[in-house]
Design a protein around this motif. Structure first.
Motif, PDB file in Angstrom:
ATOM      1  N   LYS A  25       2.691  15.797  23.320  1.00 49.44           N
ATOM      2  CA  LYS A  25       4.075  15.918  22.852  1.00 49.44           C
ATOM      3  C   LYS A  25       4.227  17.066  21.851  1.00 49.44           C
ATOM      4  CE  LYS A  25       7.851  13.138  20.840  1.00 49.44           C
ATOM      5  NZ  LYS A  25       8.191  14.083  19.766  1.00 49.44           N
ATOM      6  N   ALA A  26       3.229  17.243  20.989  1.00 45.49           N
ATOM      7  CA  ALA A  26       3.305  18.291  19.972  1.00 45.49           C
ATOM      8  C   ALA A  26       3.392  19.672  20.609  1.00 45.49           C
ATOM      9  CB  ALA A  26       2.094  18.199  19.040  1.00 45.49           C
ATOM     10  N   GLY A  27       2.641  19.898  21.672  1.00 47.35           N
ATOM     11  CA  GLY A  27       2.680  21.191  22.350  1.00 47.35           C
ATOM     12  C   GLY A  27       4.045  21.464  22.954  1.00 47.35           C
ATOM     13  N   VAL A  28       4.623  20.457  23.604  1.00 43.28           N
ATOM     14  CA  VAL A  28       5.948  20.605  24.211  1.00 43.28           C
ATOM     15  C   VAL A  28       7.007  20.853  23.130  1.00 43.28           C
ATOM     16  CG1 VAL A  28       7.723  19.469  25.599  1.00 43.28           C
ATOM     17  CG2 VAL A  28       5.305  19.167  26.181  1.00 43.28           C
ATOM     18  N   TYR A  48       6.647  22.037  20.102  1.00 46.51           N
ATOM     19  CA  TYR A  48       6.473  23.327  19.435  1.00 46.51           C
ATOM     20  C   TYR A  48       7.053  24.454  20.291  1.00 46.51           C
ATOM     21  CZ  TYR A  48       4.147  27.263  17.125  1.00 46.51           C
ATOM     22  OH  TYR A  48       3.881  28.452  16.487  1.00 46.51           O
ATOM     23  N   LEU A  49       6.803  24.408  21.600  1.00 47.74           N
ATOM     24  CA  LEU A  49       7.381  25.423  22.483  1.00 47.74           C
ATOM     25  C   LEU A  49       8.899  25.388  22.453  1.00 47.74           C
ATOM     26  CD1 LEU A  49       5.110  25.362  25.679  1.00 47.74           C
ATOM     27  CD2 LEU A  49       5.562  27.322  24.197  1.00 47.74           C
ATOM     28  N   GLN A  50       9.468  24.200  22.494  1.00 48.37           N
ATOM     29  CA  GLN A  50      10.929  24.081  22.459  1.00 48.37           C
ATOM     30  C   GLN A  50      11.493  24.626  21.157  1.00 48.37           C
ATOM     31  OE1 GLN A  50      12.918  23.237  24.940  1.00 48.37           O
ATOM     32  NE2 GLN A  50      11.138  22.940  26.276  1.00 48.37           N
ATOM     33  N   ALA A  51      10.784  24.385  20.071  1.00 48.29           N
ATOM     34  CA  ALA A  51      11.250  24.893  18.765  1.00 48.29           C
ATOM     35  C   ALA A  51      11.218  26.414  18.745  1.00 48.29           C
ATOM     36  CB  ALA A  51      10.374  24.312  17.647  1.00 48.29           C
ATOM     37  N   LEU A  52      10.156  26.997  19.323  1.00 50.92           N
ATOM     38  CA  LEU A  52      10.070  28.453  19.354  1.00 50.92           C
ATOM     39  C   LEU A  52      11.178  29.060  20.214  1.00 50.92           C
ATOM     40  CD1 LEU A  52       6.219  29.058  19.624  1.00 50.92           C
ATOM     41  CD2 LEU A  52       7.703  29.632  17.697  1.00 50.92           C
ATOM     42  N   LEU A  53      11.463  28.394  21.341  1.00 53.20           N
ATOM     43  CA  LEU A  53      12.533  28.892  22.203  1.00 53.20           C
ATOM     44  C   LEU A  53      13.877  28.832  21.497  1.00 53.20           C
ATOM     45  CD1 LEU A  53      11.528  27.407  25.678  1.00 53.20           C
ATOM     46  CD2 LEU A  53      11.600  29.828  25.033  1.00 53.20           C
ATOM     47  N   ALA A  54      14.085  27.787  20.725  1.00 50.67           N
ATOM     48  CA  ALA A  54      15.349  27.651  19.983  1.00 50.67           C
ATOM     49  C   ALA A  54      15.500  28.762  18.958  1.00 50.67           C
ATOM     50  CB  ALA A  54      15.395  26.279  19.308  1.00 50.67           C
ATOM     51  N   LYS A  55      14.354  29.234  18.448  1.00 51.90           N
ATOM     52  CA  LYS A  55      14.382  30.320  17.463  1.00 51.90           C
ATOM     53  C   LYS A  55      14.296  31.694  18.130  1.00 51.90           C
ATOM     54  CE  LYS A  55      12.007  27.548  13.942  1.00 51.90           C
ATOM     55  NZ  LYS A  55      10.756  27.418  13.147  1.00 51.90           N
ATOM     56  N   GLU A  56      14.270  31.690  19.472  1.00 55.75           N
ATOM     57  CA  GLU A  56      14.150  32.919  20.240  1.00 55.75           C
ATOM     58  C   GLU A  56      12.868  33.669  19.894  1.00 55.75           C
ATOM     59  OE1 GLU A  56      17.561  35.389  20.561  1.00 55.75           O
ATOM     60  OE2 GLU A  56      18.969  33.719  20.616  1.00 55.75           O
ATOM     61  N   GLY A 102      -4.842  19.403  26.009  1.00 56.19           N
ATOM     62  CA  GLY A 102      -3.715  19.374  25.080  1.00 56.19           C
ATOM     63  C   GLY A 102      -3.362  20.702  24.466  1.00 56.19           C
ATOM     64  N   TYR A 103      -3.786  21.822  25.094  1.00 59.35           N
ATOM     65  CA  TYR A 103      -3.500  23.142  24.539  1.00 59.35           C
ATOM     66  C   TYR A 103      -2.721  24.026  25.509  1.00 59.35           C
ATOM     67  CZ  TYR A 103      -6.844  21.805  20.956  1.00 59.35           C
ATOM     68  OH  TYR A 103      -7.497  21.146  19.945  1.00 59.35           O
ATOM     69  N   SER A 104      -2.010  23.406  26.441  1.00 56.81           N
ATOM     70  CA  SER A 104      -1.306  24.186  27.459  1.00 56.81           C
ATOM     71  C   SER A 104       0.207  24.033  27.395  1.00 56.81           C
ATOM     72  CB  SER A 104      -1.803  23.778  28.851  1.00 56.81           C
ATOM     73  OG  SER A 104      -3.180  24.053  28.968  1.00 56.81           O
ATOM     74  N   GLY A 105       0.708  23.148  26.561  1.00 61.42           N
ATOM     75  CA  GLY A 105       2.143  22.996  26.391  1.00 61.42           C
ATOM     76  C   GLY A 105       2.858  22.399  27.583  1.00 61.42           C
ATOM     77  N   VAL A 106       2.149  21.562  28.363  1.00 60.19           N
ATOM     78  CA  VAL A 106       2.770  20.967  29.548  1.00 60.19           C
ATOM     79  C   VAL A 106       3.314  19.582  29.217  1.00 60.19           C
ATOM     80  CG1 VAL A 106       1.301  22.239  31.126  1.00 60.19           C
ATOM     81  CG2 VAL A 106       0.596  19.969  30.377  1.00 60.19           C
ATOM     82  N   THR A 107       4.281  19.140  30.013  1.00 59.43           N
ATOM     83  CA  THR A 107       4.938  17.861  29.763  1.00 59.43           C
ATOM     84  C   THR A 107       4.123  16.699  30.337  1.00 59.43           C
ATOM     85  OG1 THR A 107       6.163  18.005  31.844  1.00 59.43           O
ATOM     86  CG2 THR A 107       7.216  18.941  29.865  1.00 59.43           C
ATOM     87  N   GLY A 160      -0.025  22.832  19.411  1.00 63.13           N
ATOM     88  CA  GLY A 160       1.184  22.226  18.893  1.00 63.13           C
ATOM     89  C   GLY A 160       0.986  21.495  17.590  1.00 63.13           C
ATOM     90  N   VAL A 161      -0.185  20.892  17.407  1.00 64.19           N
ATOM     91  CA  VAL A 161      -0.463  20.128  16.188  1.00 64.19           C
ATOM     92  C   VAL A 161      -0.420  21.042  14.967  1.00 64.19           C
ATOM     93  CG1 VAL A 161      -2.171  18.754  14.966  1.00 64.19           C
ATOM     94  CG2 VAL A 161      -1.787  18.382  17.429  1.00 64.19           C
ATOM     95  N   ASN A 162      -1.085  22.217  15.081  1.00 67.17           N
ATOM     96  CA  ASN A 162      -1.121  23.159  13.965  1.00 67.17           C
ATOM     97  C   ASN A 162      -0.055  24.252  14.073  1.00 67.17           C
ATOM     98  OD1 ASN A 162      -3.522  22.130  12.511  1.00 67.17           O
ATOM     99  ND2 ASN A 162      -4.563  22.655  14.434  1.00 67.17           N
ATOM    100  N   GLN A 163       0.780  24.137  15.102  1.00 62.60           N
ATOM    101  CA  GLN A 163       1.905  25.052  15.323  1.00 62.60           C
ATOM    102  C   GLN A 163       1.465  26.521  15.318  1.00 62.60           C
ATOM    103  OE1 GLN A 163       5.349  24.050  12.936  1.00 62.60           O
ATOM    104  NE2 GLN A 163       5.635  22.181  14.118  1.00 62.60           N
ATOM    105  N   LYS A 164       0.542  26.798  16.250  1.00 64.04           N
ATOM    106  CA  LYS A 164       0.062  28.162  16.432  1.00 64.04           C
ATOM    107  C   LYS A 164      -0.008  28.481  17.927  1.00 64.04           C
ATOM    108  CE  LYS A 164      -2.747  28.626  12.243  1.00 64.04           C
ATOM    109  NZ  LYS A 164      -4.101  28.924  11.710  1.00 64.04           N
ATOM    110  N   ILE A 165       0.224  29.743  18.234  1.00 61.73           N
ATOM    111  CA  ILE A 165       0.039  30.238  19.597  1.00 61.73           C
ATOM    112  C   ILE A 165      -1.014  31.334  19.570  1.00 61.73           C
ATOM    113  CG2 ILE A 165       1.080  31.563  21.478  1.00 61.73           C
ATOM    114  CD1 ILE A 165       3.556  30.023  21.199  1.00 61.73           C
TER     115      ILE A 165
END
Length: 513
Positions: free
Chosen positions: A41-44, A46-54, A115-120, A319-324
């Motif tokens: 869930k954290a990976g998903v 985090y990606l959504q948050a980044l997209l919201a921030k463009e 858990g490092y691929s950002g998949v649902t 997603g846990v540490n919010q890094k890409i």
């Protein structure tokens, strides 16, 4: 019968987990722990948050590969993975078998559940459903250079998740849409990172490596047993495998092969003066040939299982540490090296057994056996040729196996506008390895046919020097059940195919396994 379940997301998986899933012996399930669910869930999130921030994310808000400098507006990011999947639908060559396709699904699931691929969770659940219901993507074998991962073959998994292309189901090649409708399976819409997550990884080469490992390990044991039976039929000197001799060259795997041969031949550490002083190398040096593979198996396992239990796509989403992290974990160098090395060690087994077959056919070397192991009576001897053509066939299969030992990993090609300018060729190496295994299994089948015939002739001769230990006798009895003694010439294709299939199914229990 209730099948055992293999859990993804809890603990590292073994090669045997993948092979059992591939063969349909076990079912897949996802971890139910809170830690696993939160990591996914954290990976998903985090990606959504980044997209919201463009935010800029490779392959999510940019084009792919050399096109990473091309920005993709937010209103197009959901279309990007669809295009990625579709333009990679250009695979050619033979189709992977159902077993291979299932292994590929399992290997990709193993990576994504790190858990490092950002998949649902929905994507992971659908992969599990496909595995358990044996709805397996039709995947062409050719088209991957092994970095950026197995893009083209893995696009066929992405397509099936979206309800496109074709699948294996109940032994038939069918439309994905039709099978999903029949089984009430809902396709999914890939989220912005999920196209890359599925495709940008080493799942094809790793899956094939898992299947190759099991077959190679079995061949090490089988060629040891064939060597023991060849030694008996050729009246070889079992002292060549004495414990004292091998104590001074302590390669662990080589010593294991020698120990198995001692058990099969009831060797005592005392020189046998009634035997030839030194047998030819294909008997005397068998532990040194087979032992190379036996000693390599542990590090093959390490390379394969480490890759299997890794996150190997790009970018890596923590997603846990919010890094890409943008990197190159899709590069299949370890699998390429393992497969190139394995195919060389396995081809040497083909060469070994081929030389043993040549000895046992030739009256100059076979210690009183008839030419070509023909058991025809004297009145028909001149028109019978026994296993002459089988020996020629074994030589042909061996030559082809040896030809394929050229390492694929040294043939890197610069592709994709020189973005992928150094690639692993891991999938080609793995495919080569499977072909070498097939050819070596055929040579082993010829070896089994030869020793079954040779020992049968010795027993008919009643020479008194063809005593079999219990394990060898059991193996010989099983061969006798399946393969009739050859008196008059007959076509042997069906016997060879039956033996090859038995080898691939690992029919005979060898050395306690």
């Amino acid at each position: 019968m209730i099948k055992k379940r293999i859990t993804f997301g809890d603990a590292p998986l073994a090669i045997e987990d993948i092979t059992s899933l591939a063969q349909g012996e076990t079912l897949a399930t996802l971890s139910k722990t809170e830690e696993f669910n939160q990591k996914i869930k954290a990976g998903v999130d985090y990606l959504q948050a980044l997209l919201a921030k463009e935010g800029e994310i490779y392959g999510v808000t940019t084009g792919y590969g050399d096109s990473c400098t091309v920005g993709v507006p937010l209103n197009r990011v959901h279309e990007l993975p669809i295009n990625l999947m579709r333009f990679h639908g250009c695979g050619l060559g033979d189709i992977f078998s159902e077993e291979e396709s299932a292994a590929i699904l399992a290997a990709r699931l193993a990576s994504l559940t790190q858990g490092y691929s950002g998949v649902t969770p929905e994507l992971l659940a659908l992969l599990v459903t496909l595995l358990n219901k044996r709805v397996l993507p039709i995947i062409p074998q050719e088209g991957s250079v092994g970095a950026s991962g197995d893009l083209t073959p893995l696009s066929y998994i992405a397509a099936v998740l979206m309800g496109e292309r074709e699948v294996w189901y109940q032994g038939q090649r069918l439309s994905t849409v039709d099978v999903f409708r029949q089984l009430d399976i809902e396709s999914i819409r890939l989220q912005p990172k999920e196209g890359l997550a599925i495709m940008n990884g080493t799942a094809v080469m790793t899956a094939l490596a898992c299947l190759a490992y099991s077959r190679a390990a079995y061949l090490a044991k089988l060629t040891t047993r064939i060597t023991a039976m060849m030694s008996i039929a050729l009246k070889g000197n079992p002292y060549h495998f004495a414990e004292g001799l091998f104590s001074v060259k302590p390669h662990q795997g080589q010593n294991q092969i020698a120990a198995w041969l001692r058990a099969d031949l009831d060797v005592v550490d005392q020189y046998n003066t009634e035997k030839r002083l030194q047998d030819r190398y294909s008997l005397r040096c068998a532990p040194h040939v087979i032992g190379v593979l036996q000693d390599a198996l542990p590090w093959f396992r390490q390379f394969i299982e480490t890759e299997l239990n890794s996150a190997n796509d790009n970018p890596i989403i923590d997603g846990v540490n919010q890094k890409i992290y943008h990197g190159g974990h899709f590069y299949g160098g370890h699998i390429a090296f393992a497969m190139d090395s394995m195919k060389q060690a396995v081809a040497n087994l083909a060469d070994l057994v081929d030389r043993q077959i040549a000895l046992i056919m030739d009256t100059k070397f076979n210690q009183g056996l008839p030419a070509n192991l023909s058991a025809a009576t004297s009145s028909h001897a001149m028109i019978n040729h026994g296993l002459k053509a089988v020996q020629i066939g074994a030589s042909a299969w061996t030559a082809e196996a040896l030809k394929l030992t050229m390492p694929a990993s040294v043939f890197s090609r610069s592709t994709e506008c020189h973005n992928q300018d150094k690639v692993s060729m891991g999938t080609i190496a793995a495919r080569d390895c499977l072909r070498v295994l097939q050819l070596t299994e055929q040579v082993a089948a010829a070896g089994l046919l030869a020793v079954r015939q040779a020992i049968g002739i010795r027993q008919h001769q009643k020479s008194g020097d063809c005593t079999l230990t219990s394990h060898v006798q059991d193996m010989y009895d099983l061969l006798v059940e399946d393969i009739a003694f050859i008196v008059e010439d007959r076509p042997l294709e069906s016997d060879l195919r039956s033996l090859t299939k038995a080898i691939q199914q690992q029919k005979w229990s060898l050395y306690g396994a």
